[in-house]
Every structure is written in C-alpha cells, then in structure tokens.
Design a protein around this motif. Structure first.
Motif, PDB file in Angstrom:
ATOM      1  N   THR A 125      31.046  27.343  47.027  1.00 52.33           N
ATOM      2  CA  THR A 125      31.435  26.975  48.391  1.00 52.33           C
ATOM      3  C   THR A 125      32.880  26.513  48.436  1.00 52.33           C
ATOM      4  O   THR A 125      33.575  26.726  49.438  1.00 52.33           O
ATOM      5  N   GLU A 126      33.355  25.884  47.363  1.00 48.98           N
ATOM      6  CA  GLU A 126      34.757  25.464  47.306  1.00 48.98           C
ATOM      7  C   GLU A 126      35.684  26.673  47.277  1.00 48.98           C
ATOM      8  O   GLU A 126      36.737  26.678  47.932  1.00 48.98           O
ATOM      9  N   LEU A 127      35.291  27.698  46.516  1.00 49.35           N
ATOM     10  CA  LEU A 127      36.069  28.936  46.509  1.00 49.35           C
ATOM     11  C   LEU A 127      36.121  29.549  47.900  1.00 49.35           C
ATOM     12  O   LEU A 127      37.176  29.994  48.366  1.00 49.35           O
ATOM     13  N   CYS A 128      34.974  29.562  48.546  1.00 50.70           N
ATOM     14  CA  CYS A 128      34.876  30.135  49.888  1.00 50.70           C
ATOM     15  C   CYS A 128      35.771  29.377  50.868  1.00 50.70           C
ATOM     16  O   CYS A 128      36.502  29.982  51.662  1.00 50.70           O
ATOM     17  N   ASP A 129      35.739  28.052  50.797  1.00 45.80           N
ATOM     18  CA  ASP A 129      36.569  27.228  51.683  1.00 45.80           C
ATOM     19  C   ASP A 129      38.052  27.517  51.467  1.00 45.80           C
ATOM     20  O   ASP A 129      38.830  27.613  52.430  1.00 45.80           O
ATOM     21  N   GLU A 130      38.443  27.655  50.212  1.00 39.15           N
ATOM     22  CA  GLU A 130      39.863  27.870  49.913  1.00 39.15           C
ATOM     23  C   GLU A 130      40.317  29.261  50.354  1.00 39.15           C
ATOM     24  O   GLU A 130      41.459  29.435  50.809  1.00 39.15           O
ATOM     25  N   VAL A 131      39.437  30.240  50.235  1.00 39.41           N
ATOM     26  CA  VAL A 131      39.756  31.578  50.746  1.00 39.41           C
ATOM     27  C   VAL A 131      40.044  31.507  52.244  1.00 39.41           C
ATOM     28  O   VAL A 131      40.995  32.119  52.751  1.00 39.41           O
ATOM     29  N   MET A 132      39.219  30.731  52.972  1.00 42.88           N
ATOM     30  CA  MET A 132      39.444  30.571  54.411  1.00 42.88           C
ATOM     31  C   MET A 132      40.755  29.843  54.692  1.00 42.88           C
ATOM     32  O   MET A 132      41.516  30.229  55.573  1.00 42.88           O
ATOM     33  N   ARG A 133      41.019  28.757  53.954  1.00 43.09           N
ATOM     34  CA  ARG A 133      42.246  27.971  54.188  1.00 43.09           C
ATOM     35  C   ARG A 133      43.496  28.825  54.003  1.00 43.09           C
ATOM     36  O   ARG A 133      44.471  28.693  54.744  1.00 43.09           O
TER      37      ARG A 133
ATOM     38  N   THR B 159      39.462  24.476  39.401  1.00 41.46           N
ATOM     39  CA  THR B 159      38.730  23.564  38.516  1.00 41.46           C
ATOM     40  C   THR B 159      37.860  24.330  37.520  1.00 41.46           C
ATOM     41  O   THR B 159      37.568  25.521  37.722  1.00 41.46           O
ATOM     42  N   PRO B 160      37.427  23.663  36.441  1.00 36.96           N
ATOM     43  CA  PRO B 160      36.511  24.320  35.506  1.00 36.96           C
ATOM     44  C   PRO B 160      35.225  24.818  36.179  1.00 36.96           C
ATOM     45  O   PRO B 160      34.734  25.905  35.855  1.00 36.96           O
ATOM     46  N   ALA B 161      34.699  24.050  37.116  1.00 31.05           N
ATOM     47  CA  ALA B 161      33.490  24.481  37.817  1.00 31.05           C
ATOM     48  C   ALA B 161      33.757  25.728  38.646  1.00 31.05           C
ATOM     49  O   ALA B 161      32.916  26.635  38.718  1.00 31.05           O
ATOM     50  N   GLN B 162      34.922  25.788  39.255  1.00 28.39           N
ATOM     51  CA  GLN B 162      35.272  26.974  40.036  1.00 28.39           C
ATOM     52  C   GLN B 162      35.477  28.186  39.131  1.00 28.39           C
ATOM     53  O   GLN B 162      35.122  29.308  39.490  1.00 28.39           O
ATOM     54  N   ARG B 163      36.046  27.969  37.952  1.00 30.13           N
ATOM     55  CA  ARG B 163      36.207  29.074  37.004  1.00 30.13           C
ATOM     56  C   ARG B 163      34.850  29.615  36.567  1.00 30.13           C
ATOM     57  O   ARG B 163      34.672  30.826  36.423  1.00 30.13           O
ATOM     58  N   ALA B 164      33.894  28.712  36.366  1.00 26.94           N
ATOM     59  CA  ALA B 164      32.553  29.154  35.997  1.00 26.94           C
ATOM     60  C   ALA B 164      31.904  29.935  37.132  1.00 26.94           C
ATOM     61  O   ALA B 164      31.220  30.944  36.902  1.00 26.94           O
ATOM     62  N   ALA B 165      32.108  29.464  38.359  1.00 26.06           N
ATOM     63  CA  ALA B 165      31.564  30.175  39.515  1.00 26.06           C
ATOM     64  C   ALA B 165      32.210  31.545  39.657  1.00 26.06           C
ATOM     65  O   ALA B 165      31.525  32.537  39.948  1.00 26.06           O
ATOM     66  N   TRP B 166      33.513  31.618  39.450  1.00 22.65           N
ATOM     67  CA  TRP B 166      34.213  32.886  39.584  1.00 22.65           C
ATOM     68  C   TRP B 166      33.797  33.870  38.493  1.00 22.65           C
ATOM     69  O   TRP B 166      33.755  35.086  38.720  1.00 22.65           O
ATOM     70  N   ALA B 167      33.448  33.369  37.328  1.00 17.82           N
ATOM     71  CA  ALA B 167      33.002  34.244  36.243  1.00 17.82           C
ATOM     72  C   ALA B 167      31.732  34.986  36.629  1.00 17.82           C
ATOM     73  O   ALA B 167      31.481  36.102  36.149  1.00 17.82           O
ATOM     74  N   VAL B 168      30.923  34.392  37.492  1.00 15.51           N
ATOM     75  CA  VAL B 168      29.733  35.067  38.006  1.00 15.51           C
ATOM     76  C   VAL B 168      30.118  36.075  39.079  1.00 15.51           C
ATOM     77  O   VAL B 168      29.651  37.222  39.093  1.00 15.51           O
ATOM     78  N   VAL B 169      30.989  35.656  39.980  1.00 17.94           N
ATOM     79  CA  VAL B 169      31.357  36.496  41.120  1.00 17.94           C
ATOM     80  C   VAL B 169      32.137  37.737  40.698  1.00 17.94           C
ATOM     81  O   VAL B 169      31.870  38.843  41.189  1.00 17.94           O
ATOM     82  N   ALA B 170      33.101  37.573  39.814  1.00 21.83           N
ATOM     83  CA  ALA B 170      34.085  38.623  39.542  1.00 21.83           C
ATOM     84  C   ALA B 170      33.471  39.976  39.174  1.00 21.83           C
ATOM     85  O   ALA B 170      33.828  41.003  39.781  1.00 21.83           O
ATOM     86  N   PRO B 171      32.552  40.065  38.203  1.00 19.87           N
ATOM     87  CA  PRO B 171      32.011  41.398  37.877  1.00 19.87           C
ATOM     88  C   PRO B 171      31.182  42.003  39.004  1.00 19.87           C
ATOM     89  O   PRO B 171      31.201  43.225  39.207  1.00 19.87           O
ATOM     90  N   LEU B 172      30.479  41.159  39.754  1.00 19.33           N
ATOM     91  CA  LEU B 172      29.686  41.657  40.886  1.00 19.33           C
ATOM     92  C   LEU B 172      30.597  42.220  41.970  1.00 19.33           C
ATOM     93  O   LEU B 172      30.334  43.290  42.535  1.00 19.33           O
ATOM     94  N   LEU B 173      31.665  41.494  42.241  1.00 21.30           N
ATOM     95  CA  LEU B 173      32.600  41.917  43.277  1.00 21.30           C
ATOM     96  C   LEU B 173      33.344  43.175  42.852  1.00 21.30           C
ATOM     97  O   LEU B 173      33.564  44.088  43.666  1.00 21.30           O
ATOM     98  N   ASP B 174      33.709  43.264  41.580  1.00 24.18           N
ATOM     99  CA  ASP B 174      34.385  44.464  41.081  1.00 24.18           C
ATOM    100  C   ASP B 174      33.505  45.695  41.260  1.00 24.18           C
ATOM    101  O   ASP B 174      33.985  46.763  41.669  1.00 24.18           O
ATOM    102  N   GLU B 175      32.222  45.564  40.940  1.00 25.79           N
ATOM    103  CA  GLU B 175      31.302  46.694  41.106  1.00 25.79           C
ATOM    104  C   GLU B 175      31.198  47.120  42.560  1.00 25.79           C
ATOM    105  O   GLU B 175      31.190  48.319  42.874  1.00 25.79           O
TER     106      GLU B 175
END
Length: 219
Positions: free
Chosen positions: A55-63, A78-94
């Motif tokens: 949700t923090e990533l989403c908020d920052e994209v909007m800002r 943040t480290p937590a955001q990096r962990a979240a992005w590690a999940v998102v990135a391959p899904l989004l690339d596909e």
C-alpha cells in the motif's frame, strides 16, 4: 511477436476451467510456436496477498503521478517495500509483456477464487492502463448464471473481471466464455440438468476455438 500470459486459478488440477484454458492456449501456441508463452498456476503456486508495504508503494505511485508501470520501481525505499516489490516485479513484467492474457477460472461462491484476486491486487496500481492488451476469460460455473436466469444477478466472477479490466485497465477487448451447470456431474439434485451442462460445454468449446482463431488472425 505476440505473447500469451496464461493464468489458471482453479483449486482442482483437472478442472473444467483448466481444460477450456488449455484448449485456447494449445491452439494459440500451435499458431505461434516461437512466441513467448508464460503459464502461471495461481493455485499451485499462490501469489501472496498484498500487505502494508504494498500500500505504501501504491500511495507513492499516486503522489508522484506515475502512469508508466516500468517506472514503479523508482518509488521503492524501505526494506519492507523492497520485499513487496520483489513479489510484484516478476508478475508485472509478465503482464506487461503479454499481448493476450488468458484467465481460466472457476466461480467460487459467486465470485473469483482468492488466488486470482491476490494476483490482481499485486499487479494493479493507480491510473495504470493496459490499453491494447486483449483479455480472454474462460470460466466454469456450478449452476446456471447466464443472463436471463434467476441467478444471473449474483454472478460476480466474469462480470467482475470484465468490469475491472475495462474500468481500471482501460482494456476494450475482454472476451468471456462460460460453461454452466458443472455441478450436475456430481450433485443428484442437478442430475436432470446434465444435458444442459453438456450443451453449454459444447458451446463453450466452440467459442474458445473461435476466439483462438480470431487471436491468430489478429496477430
């Protein structure tokens, strides 16, 4: 060269929705043997649910007013955001690499499986457009929910997917195929409607073939 992203969401390894999805994918791949093809089984390899860092990533994209998905990584801090992005990135690339997205899903309890919703949540960001991408939804439903039937109003699987892909991703090509009354194969109360199911399945298979042929011509 066109690419196909194939998603399966059924908890059953031999489900009817998987069968219909495979039918489309087989015909598409036969016509495009060298084209990129990704199959993601959301039931066998579940995508985690989004958490606070997402949700923090989403908020920052909007800002920042980012509209280009390939720039979303810029907001990671943040480290937590990096962990979240590690999940998102391959899904989004596909997803971004696909010209055609095939969603094979059952309807569970009037809606889509949680596994599919988890994938949708992970890859969806504000003001994100997938205009030009074609979505094919193949669905198996236990009862009868087609327009004009008494239970049509509670069909929140294919209607949700069509409305979401169109309303959020600005996708204008969303084709839906549904096989009805699958439960007539196991529920004695629906045994007298098995012929309706069989007719629905034949029609669904014919529509899948038509859509696959159309996808080949369009490519």
């Amino acid at each position: 060269m066109p690419g196909l992203l194939h998603l399966d969401a059924s908890a059953r390894s031999r489900s009817l929705s998987r069968r219909l999805g495979a039918r489309f994918a087989d015909r598409w791949r036969a016509a495009h043997p060298d084209a990129p093809y990704v199959h993601r089984d959301l039931a066998a390899d579940p995508v985690p649910f989004i958490g606070e860092a997402w949700t923090e990533l989403c908020d920052e994209v909007m800002r920042r007013g980012l509209t280009e998905p390939r720039r979303y990584a810029e907001v990671v801090g943040t480290p937590a955001q990096r962990a979240a992005w590690a999940v998102v990135a391959p899904l989004l690339d596909e997803l971004l690499a696909a010209d055609v997205v095939l969603v094979a899903t059952p309807m569970y309890n009037f809606s889509v499986p949680a596994a599919l919703k988890a994938w949708i949540d992970q890859v969806t960001f504000p003001r994100m457009s997938l205009a030009g991408t074609r979505f094919i939804v193949v669905c198996a439903r236990g009862g009868a929910y087609q327009p004009g039937t008494p239970r049509a109003a509670v069909e929140h699987a294919t209607t949700y997917l069509r409305d979401f892909f169109d309303g959020h991703f600005a996708v204008t090509e969303v084709d839906v195929v549904a096989a009805e009354l699958v439960n007539s194969l196991v529920d004695p109360r629906l045994a007298d409607r098995r012929a309706e199911h069989e007719a629905s399945l034949v029609a669904a298979e014919a529509e899948v073939d038509r859509l696959a042929a159309r996808a080949v011509v369009a490519a």
